[in-house]
Enzyme design. Structure first.
Site, mmCIF file in Angstrom:
data_model
loop_
_atom_site.group_PDB
_atom_site.id
_atom_site.type_symbol
_atom_site.label_atom_id
_atom_site.label_comp_id
_atom_site.label_asym_id
_atom_site.label_seq_id
_atom_site.Cartn_x
_atom_site.Cartn_y
_atom_site.Cartn_z
ATOM 1 N N LYS A 1 1.666 3.443 -3.544
ATOM 2 C CA LYS A 1 0.837 2.581 -4.408
ATOM 3 C C LYS A 1 1.712 1.599 -5.184
ATOM 4 C CE LYS A 1 -2.811 6.056 -4.694
ATOM 5 N NZ LYS A 1 -3.240 7.280 -5.368
ATOM 6 N N ILE B 1 -10.568 1.351 -10.076
ATOM 7 C CA ILE B 1 -10.019 0.329 -10.988
ATOM 8 C C ILE B 1 -9.708 -0.934 -10.164
ATOM 9 C CG2 ILE B 1 -8.192 -0.203 -12.640
ATOM 10 C CD1 ILE B 1 -7.562 2.803 -12.779
ATOM 11 N N VAL C 1 -14.944 9.642 1.020
ATOM 12 C CA VAL C 1 -15.113 8.249 0.576
ATOM 13 C C VAL C 1 -16.098 7.517 1.492
ATOM 14 C CG1 VAL C 1 -13.932 6.044 0.160
ATOM 15 C CG2 VAL C 1 -12.816 8.194 -0.464
#
Ligand code: HSE
Length: 431
Positions: free
Chosen positions: A206, A137, A14
């Site tokens: 999450k 998202i 990332v």
């Protein structure tokens, strides 16, 4: 063009994606903004990283995170190390040194969010974490800003790409769990040790973040129920499919009067449920709000560039001064939210898929349904498949709404029956 200097700590997949976006010559950031985040320094303990990166000479590279934390020119630190230590200490030091923080670290936020956020407030700095849930998202921004006018009633999400890939493969290709996992590892979706993903732990981290932002309440993370997919059998996926349901690993948050339900487990969804058609490594989150009604956000929940997209969005918020405003106003993780208990899994009421392994002879169904009836569990449908060579048949049932505690007691009783030859499989259903 004004710039805002970024120090990036942890140059994995990332991190490299974030660097790629920030260093792009014709970046959309330059087209759209007059103040952009600029990459100033990178820290990674792996000495091989630098040679792989081909960095411009004005980007400072170090093996020591402290060199970035002590650099007064750096205004924001991106933490992409993951895990609790030393990520937590690095974030605390960054805040103390007057730097804003951007992180993708869902485990750290789920376990230590309150402490980190209170330190950020103490030093007048912000922590942004869009990349912690749902990759690219913008689900945190949606819950925090876009849906702010709503009392959030429920959040249902497929928030782990690895498990969704495995379940999709099992469903579509009739592959058993261990083979689907091996394929996910070969493709680079699953880690060598896949526990965090396949046991539902990543999803529960999450879920904790989404529920705190969405419901604006506080709770004890440890009480979130989680169950993974490692015991899922292809036969159950197929029997359930025949009954009209698709199996997914779903993270579920529901707000009751004085309680919340927070749970992650394999879940049967009707084929026409919007989450049923979310396949492969994709993620999606359905949010039910008091004003907006039903919504669903869908996209790539992991991977280099989708996650980097979310990190850079946070960096832009910091550079434009928006992060400090939203962070300062957000009550979630502030320690001043109402603390609500999480319902015990035995208290939840849902429908259940049950698969009994029984001998094929008269009266078996009556014995089982009798015990279910004693615990107030009503049967909605039954299918029986052909006997295996052993003479054992799978007897599959779908119940009406029942309390889980009652179901457990009934299954304990059913286990004692001499016609029942194996543990009964049960899967919760969400309509
Ligand atoms: N391991 C996660 C997943 C991605 O499979 O979705 C990072 O959150």
């Amino acid at each position: 063009m004004k710039t805002f200097n970024v120090g990036l700590i942890g140059m994995g997949t990332v991190g490299a994606g974030v660097a790629k976006i920030l260093l792009e010559k014709n970046s959309p950031l330059h087209e759209k903004l007059d103040c952009v985040p600029a990459l100033k320094g990178i820290a990674d303990s792996n000495p091989e990283v630098k040679s792989k990166l081909n960095l411009p000479s004005d980007i400072f590279f170090t093996h020591d995170a402290k060199a970035l934390l002590n650099n007064p020119d750096i205004q924001v630190i991106v933490e992409l190390i993951g895990g609790v230590h030393p990520a937590k200490e690095i974030i605390l030091e960054a805040l103390q040194k007057g730097k804003d923080v951007v992180t993708a670290n869902k485990m750290l936020l789920a376990l230590h969010g309150a402490e980190l956020f209170s330190q950020a407030r103490r030093y007048g700095k912000s922590i942004s974490f869009e990349a912690s849930v749902g990759g690219g998202i913008p689900i945190i921004a949606a819950l925090r800003d876009g849906f702010i006018a709503n009392r959030i009633q429920s959040i249902l999400g497929i928030v782990n790409g690895t498990t969704n890939y495995i379940l999709t493969k099992m469903t579509k290709e009739n592959v058993k769990y261990s083979d689907a996992l091996a394929e996910a590892q070969k493709m680079g979706y699953a880690e060598k040790d896949p526990t965090m993903d396949v046991e539902g732990i990543d999803s529960s981290h999450k879920l904790a973040i989404l529920a705190k932002i969405g419901f604006g309440v506080d709770f004890d993370y440890e009480r979130i129920y989680h169950e993974g997919i490692s015991n899922v059998e292809v036969s159950d996926i197929w029997y359930a499919y025949e009954l009209g349901y698709t199996l997914k690993l779903v993270a579920i948050a529901k707000k009751e009067e004085n309680m919340i339900e927070l749970r992650v487990h394999p879940t049967l969804l009707p084929h026409d449920h919007p989450l049923s058609s979310v396949n492969g490594v994709f993620n999606a989150v359905c949010i039910q709000g008091s004003a907006v009604g039903e919504t669903m956000l869908y996209g790539r929940g992991a991977g280099q560039m989708p996650t980097a997209s979310a990190v850079v969005a946070d960096l832009v918020d910091v550079a434009l001064g928006r992060a400090g405003i939203t962070f300062g106003a957000m009550k979630a993780f502030s320690g001043c939210c109402e603390r609500v208990p999480i319902s015990d899994i035995n208290q939840i009421k849902t429908r259940y898929y049950l698969r009994f392994s029984v001998t094929d002879k008269p009266g078996v169904l009556a014995k089982i349904s009798g015990i279910l009836g004693n615990y107030d569990i009503s049967i909605a449908s039954v299918i029986q498949h052909k006997a295996k060579e052993t003479g054992i048949v799978p007897l599959v049932m779908l119940t009406h709404l029942a309390e889980e505690g009652n179901l457990q007691k009934a299954l304990d009783g059913i286990k004692q029956l001499d016609v029942v030859k194996d543990n009964t499989k049960f899967i919760r259903v969400e309509e």
